[in-house]
Design an enzyme around this catalytic site. Sequence first.
Site, short mmCIF file in Angstrom:
data_model
loop_
_atom_site.label_atom_id
_atom_site.label_comp_id
_atom_site.label_asym_id
_atom_site.label_seq_id
_atom_site.Cartn_x
_atom_site.Cartn_y
_atom_site.Cartn_z
N GLY A 33 0.71 -1.18 -0.10
CA GLY A 33 -0.04 -0.01 0.04
C GLY A 33 0.81 1.13 0.02
CB SER A 34 -0.07 4.83 -0.37
OG SER A 34 -1.18 4.94 0.65
CB THR A 35 1.19 3.83 4.65
OG1 THR A 35 -0.02 4.16 4.58
CG2 THR A 35 2.05 4.44 5.99
CG ASP A 85 0.86 -4.05 5.78
OD1 ASP A 85 0.78 -3.30 4.96
OD2 ASP A 85 0.35 -5.14 5.54
N GLY A 86 0.78 -1.11 6.61
CA GLY A 86 -0.33 0.04 6.76
C GLY A 86 -1.64 -0.98 7.19
CG ASP A 88 -7.64 -0.66 4.25
OD1 ASP A 88 -7.30 0.04 3.41
OD2 ASP A 88 -7.46 -1.79 4.12
N GLY A 100 -7.56 -3.43 1.53
CA GLY A 100 -8.04 -2.50 0.26
C GLY A 100 -7.11 -2.71 -0.80
N GLY A 101 -5.77 -3.20 -0.75
CA GLY A 101 -5.01 -3.24 -1.98
C GLY A 101 -5.16 -4.89 -2.53
CD GLU A 107 -1.78 -6.59 3.07
OE1 GLU A 107 -1.27 -5.46 2.57
OE2 GLU A 107 -2.75 -6.52 3.78
C1 5RP Z 1 -3.38 -3.82 1.24
C2 5RP Z 1 -3.76 -3.20 2.80
C3 5RP Z 1 -3.08 -1.85 2.92
O1 5RP Z 1 -2.34 -1.86 4.38
C4 5RP Z 1 -4.25 -0.92 3.25
O2 5RP Z 1 -4.97 -0.99 2.20
C5 5RP Z 1 -3.93 0.52 3.58
O3 5RP Z 1 -3.15 1.04 2.47
P1 5RP Z 1 -2.79 2.48 2.31
O4 5RP Z 1 -1.22 2.63 3.11
O5 5RP Z 1 -2.41 2.79 0.80
O6 5RP Z 1 -3.67 3.25 3.02
O7 5RP Z 1 -4.19 -3.86 3.64
O8 5RP Z 1 -3.91 -5.06 1.13
#
Ligand code: 5RP
Length: 223
Positions: A33-35, A85-86, A88, A100-101, A107
């Site tokens: 994800g972006s984070t 990890d990030g 949602d 979300g990704g 994960e």
């Molecule tokens: C991907 C995830 C991400 O950690 C989650 O969607 C958060 O993403 P972002 O850092 O872009 O807000 O679970 O499957």
Amino acid sequence: MTQDQLKQAVAQAAVDHILPGLNDKSIVGVGTGSTANLFIDALARHKGAFDGAVASSDATAARLKGHGIPVYDLNAAGELEFYVDGTDESDERLHLIKGGGAALTREKIVAAVARQFICIADASKLVPVLGQFPLPVEVVPMARSHVARELVRLGGDPVYRDGVLTDNGNIILDVHNLHITDPVALEASINQIVGVVTNGLFAARPADLLLLGTAEGVKRYTR
Ligand code: 5RP
């Protein structure tokens, strides 16, 4: 501060947190994800301090390799000290909704192996009760209709994530309007449905540390 600056701050805070625990044999688990991408960029500045990484998605593996960081198969990596990890959503008990990704299964696997799961997020991700973000469920394609009917029986409104295939070749159902009073029980119930690979509730194995980016600085939450 912008949301991007808050993500940047927690990415750097995660690097600062793990650096003292790394050595030239360490393999770091890395999320998606972006984070997580900002974490990868910050981690890459310390390439000599660790051996390599395990990636929770093909996209993360590509970004790590782009920085010249070796990427290992999880089966060859042995135990991991850290997974970063990030998310949602997170509640204050560090139960999460992720996916979300569409990378939730890998994960969850890497998080299960790591001794410390460090979650990094901007302040918008901390919620009193999980469930405003639709719960992603990874499903074997031929079981889509069956799983959707079972999710309706559990009180949710599943929506097929059109055009998305996971790195494992499966589909995603995003479940709206769930009332998540017991995240551990719901995670287990959904995983019992035949055809479900896994769901995005990280409650049986929550995060160990949440680094939350706020206007007042990075706040630390532990269980
Ligand atoms: C991907 C995830 C991400 O950690 C989650 O969607 C958060 O993403 P972002 O850092 O872009 O807000 O679970 O499957």
